[in-house]
Design an enzyme around this catalytic site. Structure first.
Site, mmCIF file in Angstrom:
data_model
loop_
_atom_site.group_PDB
_atom_site.id
_atom_site.type_symbol
_atom_site.label_atom_id
_atom_site.label_comp_id
_atom_site.label_asym_id
_atom_site.label_seq_id
_atom_site.Cartn_x
_atom_site.Cartn_y
_atom_site.Cartn_z
ATOM 1 N N ARG A 68 0.842 -1.189 0.000
ATOM 2 C CA ARG A 68 0.000 0.000 0.000
ATOM 3 C C ARG A 68 0.881 1.244 0.000
ATOM 4 O O ARG A 68 1.928 1.256 0.633
ATOM 5 C CB ARG A 68 -0.906 0.021 1.237
ATOM 6 C CG ARG A 68 -2.111 -0.871 1.145
ATOM 7 C CD ARG A 68 -3.012 -0.729 2.364
ATOM 8 N NE ARG A 68 -2.414 -1.298 3.570
ATOM 9 C CZ ARG A 68 -1.862 -0.586 4.539
ATOM 10 N NH1 ARG A 68 -1.816 0.732 4.467
ATOM 11 N NH2 ARG A 68 -1.343 -1.181 5.599
ATOM 12 N N TYR A 197 -1.329 -3.598 -6.959
ATOM 13 C CA TYR A 197 -1.181 -4.268 -5.664
ATOM 14 C C TYR A 197 -2.522 -4.350 -4.932
ATOM 15 O O TYR A 197 -3.330 -3.404 -4.970
ATOM 16 C CB TYR A 197 -0.148 -3.535 -4.793
ATOM 17 C CG TYR A 197 -0.158 -4.037 -3.369
ATOM 18 C CD1 TYR A 197 0.450 -5.260 -3.048
ATOM 19 C CD2 TYR A 197 -0.839 -3.359 -2.367
ATOM 20 C CE1 TYR A 197 0.387 -5.750 -1.760
ATOM 21 C CE2 TYR A 197 -0.895 -3.846 -1.076
ATOM 22 C CZ TYR A 197 -0.286 -5.052 -0.778
ATOM 23 O OH TYR A 197 -0.356 -5.554 0.495
ATOM 24 N N LYS A 206 -9.681 -2.359 1.374
ATOM 25 C CA LYS A 206 -9.465 -1.197 2.243
ATOM 26 C C LYS A 206 -10.228 0.034 1.747
ATOM 27 O O LYS A 206 -10.760 0.810 2.541
ATOM 28 C CB LYS A 206 -7.976 -0.857 2.338
ATOM 29 C CG LYS A 206 -7.069 -2.029 2.704
ATOM 30 C CD LYS A 206 -7.370 -2.638 4.054
ATOM 31 C CE LYS A 206 -6.266 -3.600 4.470
ATOM 32 N NZ LYS A 206 -6.563 -4.345 5.682
ATOM 33 N N HIS A 226 -11.133 -2.157 11.063
ATOM 34 C CA HIS A 226 -10.019 -3.023 10.656
ATOM 35 C C HIS A 226 -9.834 -4.069 11.753
ATOM 36 O O HIS A 226 -8.887 -4.014 12.529
ATOM 37 C CB HIS A 226 -8.779 -2.132 10.488
ATOM 38 C CG HIS A 226 -7.569 -2.826 9.973
ATOM 39 N ND1 HIS A 226 -6.293 -2.409 10.265
ATOM 40 C CD2 HIS A 226 -7.426 -3.894 9.161
ATOM 41 C CE1 HIS A 226 -5.416 -3.195 9.673
ATOM 42 N NE2 HIS A 226 -6.072 -4.104 8.998
ATOM 43 N N SER A 248 -1.250 -4.062 10.477
ATOM 44 C CA SER A 248 -0.759 -5.147 9.626
ATOM 45 C C SER A 248 0.487 -5.786 10.230
ATOM 46 O O SER A 248 1.320 -5.108 10.823
ATOM 47 C CB SER A 248 -0.430 -4.603 8.232
ATOM 48 O OG SER A 248 -1.602 -4.193 7.585
ATOM 49 N N CYS A 250 0.853 -7.782 12.751
ATOM 50 C CA CYS A 250 0.931 -7.884 14.218
ATOM 51 C C CYS A 250 0.196 -9.129 14.729
ATOM 52 O O CYS A 250 -0.193 -9.189 15.899
ATOM 53 C CB CYS A 250 0.349 -6.636 14.874
ATOM 54 S SG CYS A 250 1.447 -5.204 14.776
ATOM 55 N N ASP A 275 -9.972 -9.736 9.035
ATOM 56 C CA ASP A 275 -9.412 -8.426 8.701
ATOM 57 C C ASP A 275 -10.377 -7.265 8.891
ATOM 58 O O ASP A 275 -9.969 -6.206 9.346
ATOM 59 C CB ASP A 275 -8.920 -8.426 7.251
ATOM 60 C CG ASP A 275 -8.038 -7.226 6.933
ATOM 61 O OD1 ASP A 275 -7.187 -6.873 7.773
ATOM 62 O OD2 ASP A 275 -8.196 -6.637 5.850
ATOM 63 N N ARG A 367 1.894 -12.171 -0.432
ATOM 64 C CA ARG A 367 0.531 -12.455 0.026
ATOM 65 C C ARG A 367 -0.031 -13.752 -0.537
ATOM 66 O O ARG A 367 0.412 -14.263 -1.550
ATOM 67 C CB ARG A 367 -0.399 -11.314 -0.429
ATOM 68 C CG ARG A 367 -0.036 -9.944 0.152
ATOM 69 C CD ARG A 367 -0.574 -9.775 1.531
ATOM 70 N NE ARG A 367 -0.145 -8.534 2.173
ATOM 71 C CZ ARG A 367 -0.804 -7.960 3.169
ATOM 72 N NH1 ARG A 367 -1.908 -8.499 3.645
ATOM 73 N NH2 ARG A 367 -0.345 -6.860 3.725
#
Length: 587
Positions: A68, A197, A206, A226, A248, A250, A275, A367
């Site tokens: 991102r 991406y 998002k 989120h 992200s 974590c 997510d 990913r």
């Protein structure tokens, strides 16, 4: 409103992008097979070893298009104050002059795909419709996994859904100099150009499900967050639903898909979402959450049979891998995967790689895209129309010190303050420096579509509307000792923290002690001795160091000041109360 309004918009876009052809996507298997074959033939996808990974494919993105790009992501509200100090703002007029021309002729020689999609279970009153126009078949194939795509969405529009969100995406020339991701909250419209991406190009994720949906939630009285959603089943068979906001990388996906080490005792974890959560106040005064997505777009490096065995099972078929390495026999590989490091692979850029290279074979932000239905612990309630009732909310980040393993907020306002001031050390999911501590309120810093101060006010209001709002907790799996070693084993053992959270929600404060920052568990309540942790390690794990927290409060203050008159007075009062509790007791 009918699909004629979509057709009108599609005709308008085709008029300036000039595609070679226009394809309306129906989401069918036959359509997907055609797209996959097209991408394999032109090199967009590589067909992996079909015996090891049936119906799985590898995509390698442009090396300048791997994450991102927050500095190129804009909120284009009429008023800059509505975007707030944490977003990049561009006026709609400037966007029209600066970004809109980049779409002129952008699809010449390409196919324009029209992708109607539904965010949320098809039967849910909380589900919403989007339509993405894209010139990337890779985006189409991913959107088919990540959303409910095609006829199911058009049917909803034809049935009168008048708040469908148009999203226009083009790869453009993939130049970072001509890359923009723009959101228009008043028009509920998304433009994305110059990136293929995931987070920049899969506009349902998002862009819609968080940035635009957060403004819809503000206006309509719900929250777009989120957050993971999981169900913790006890030996008695009851299920406690917990939502969790984590930046992200974590451990959010690992927690959402956790394999219980105490399953033999009857403790199980079920995934609703990993997510994003859309949260409404139900008629019973509780928070009810749906997962608007249909798939997982997870970080591959570090995923293995210890950290996330359920993810490893899920991605073993019908999945698209992006920027991972490929073994000589057509399997996938990434750093942190089980087993020995292979002596030779093809890296994420298509180059031969050996351990002697000294580089990463898989990109750190590589990913997998995989259907949620393939998760072995997917909840039987994950598509319930009304969602599931949320008893607890976790806020988590990556902190080497200061923040204890887990602590509970004193009440709802204090809980919102914890979310508003949470911080984490940065990761590779966003471009920029790695390892810097940044404030990431509710893990929504890159995703809140309006002024963050007003967003906290909306959170406070939601809690006041609910007669039984969730309890709020902060967690930190990443506390280290003086040698920099992680004290907490994490992964499956995080179940022990979930178990304490359930106990607090159901039984109150019996296994906790009060500190200036909140209620921390006793080591016995978490079972630190069962894990072989020393008394010293247990002490550090739950320690609230006054000096560390005074510095933390000072840093929080500097952050909160950014919001000026938009800062809710309740948040300011909570910060002052924290400082008061931390002040040394004088005789």
């Amino acid at each position: 409103m009918s699909s004629s309004s979509v057709e009108q918009w599609v005709d308008e876009v085709a008029g300036f992008t000039h595609p070679e052809s226009v394809v309306w996507c129906d989401g069918s298997d036959a359509e997907n097979d055609r797209l996959i074959d097209l991408m394999v033939s032109d090199g967009t996808l590589i067909r992996l070893n079909q015996e090891k990974l049936p119906n799985c494919f590898l995509h390698r993105s442009n090396p300048q298009d791997v994450a991102r790009t927050e500095h190129l992501t804009f909120i284009c509200s009429e008023n800059p104050e509505d975007a707030g100090p944490t977003n990049n703002w561009m006026s709609p007029t400037d966007a029209e002059q600066k970004i809109r021309p980049l779409f002129n002729n952008a699809m010449r020689g390409r196919t324009m795909y029209v992708v109607p999609y539904l965010m949320g279970p098809a039967s849910s009153p909380y589900a919403k419709v989007g339509v993405e126009i894209t010139d990337s078949p890779y985006v189409v194939a991913n959107m088919r996994i990540m959303t409910r795509m095609g006829k199911v969405a058009l049917d909803r529009i034809n049935a009168g859904a008048d708040d469908w969100v148009p999203g226009l995406h083009s790869l453009g020339d993939l130049s970072p100099d001509r890359r923009f991701i723009a959101h228009f909250p008043e028009k509920r419209t998304i433009w994305s150009v110059g990136s293929g991406y995931g987070g920049n190009a899969l506009l349902g994720k998002k862009c819609y499900a968080l940035r635009i949906a957060s403004t819809m939630g503000r206006d309509q009285g719900w929250l777009a967050e989120h957050m993971l959603i999981l169900g913790l089943e006890s030996p008695e068979g009851d299920i406690t639903y917990i939502a969790g906001a984590f930046p992200s990388a974590c451990g959010k996906t690992n927690l959402a898909m956790l394999k219980s080490p105490l399953e033999h005792e009857g403790w199980k974890v079920w995934t609703i979402g990993e997510d994003i959560a859309w949260i409404n106040v139900g008629p019973d005064g509780r928070f009810w959450a749906i997962n608007p997505e249909a798939g997982y777009f997870g970080v591959a490096p570090g995923t293995n049979k210890k950290t996330n065995p359920n993810a490893m099972a899920a991605v073993s078929r019908n999945s698209i891998f992006t920027n991972v390495a490929m073994t000589d026999d057509g399997d996938v590989w990434w750093e942190g995967m089980d087993g020995a490091v292979p002596q030779h692979v093809t890296d994420w850029q298509g180059h031969p790689w050996t351990p002697a290279n000294g580089t990463k074979a898989a990109h750190p932000n590589s990913r997998f895209t995989t259907p949620a239905s393939q998760n072995p612990v997917i909840s039987s309630h994950w598509e319930d129309p009304q969602g599931v009732p949320i008893s607890a909310i976790l806020f988590g980040g990556r902190r080497a010190r200061t923040v204890p393993l887990v602590y509970k907020a004193f009440d709802w306002e204090h809980g919102v303050f914890l979310g508003a001031t949470m911080a984490s050390e940065t990761t590779a999911a966003a471009t920029g420096a790695v390892g810097v501590v940044r404030r990431d309120p509710m893990a929504m810093l890159p995703f809140c579509g309006y002024n963050m101060g007003d967003y906290w006010g909306h959170w406070l209001e939601m809690g006041h509307r609910a007669s039984n709002p969730p309890a709020v907790f902060q967690v930190n799996w990443f506390r280290t000792d003086d040698q920099g070693r992680y004290i907490w084993p994490g992964f499956g053992e995080n179940l022990r923290v979930l178990r304490w959270v359930r106990d607090q929600v159901r039984n109150g404060h019996t296994t906790s002690r009060e500190t200036p920052v909140g209620l921390v568990p006793t080591p016995e309540a978490i079972g630190t001795s069962d894990l072989g942790l020393s008394a010293q390690d247990a002490r550090v794990l739950f320690d609230v160091d006054r000096d560390d927290w005074l510095r933390e409060a000072e840093d929080q203050d500097a952050f909160l000041q950014k919001f000026g008159k938009h800062l809710p007075p309740e948040i300011r009062r909570q910060h002052q109360a924290l400082q008061h509790r931390l002040a040394p007791v004088t005789a």
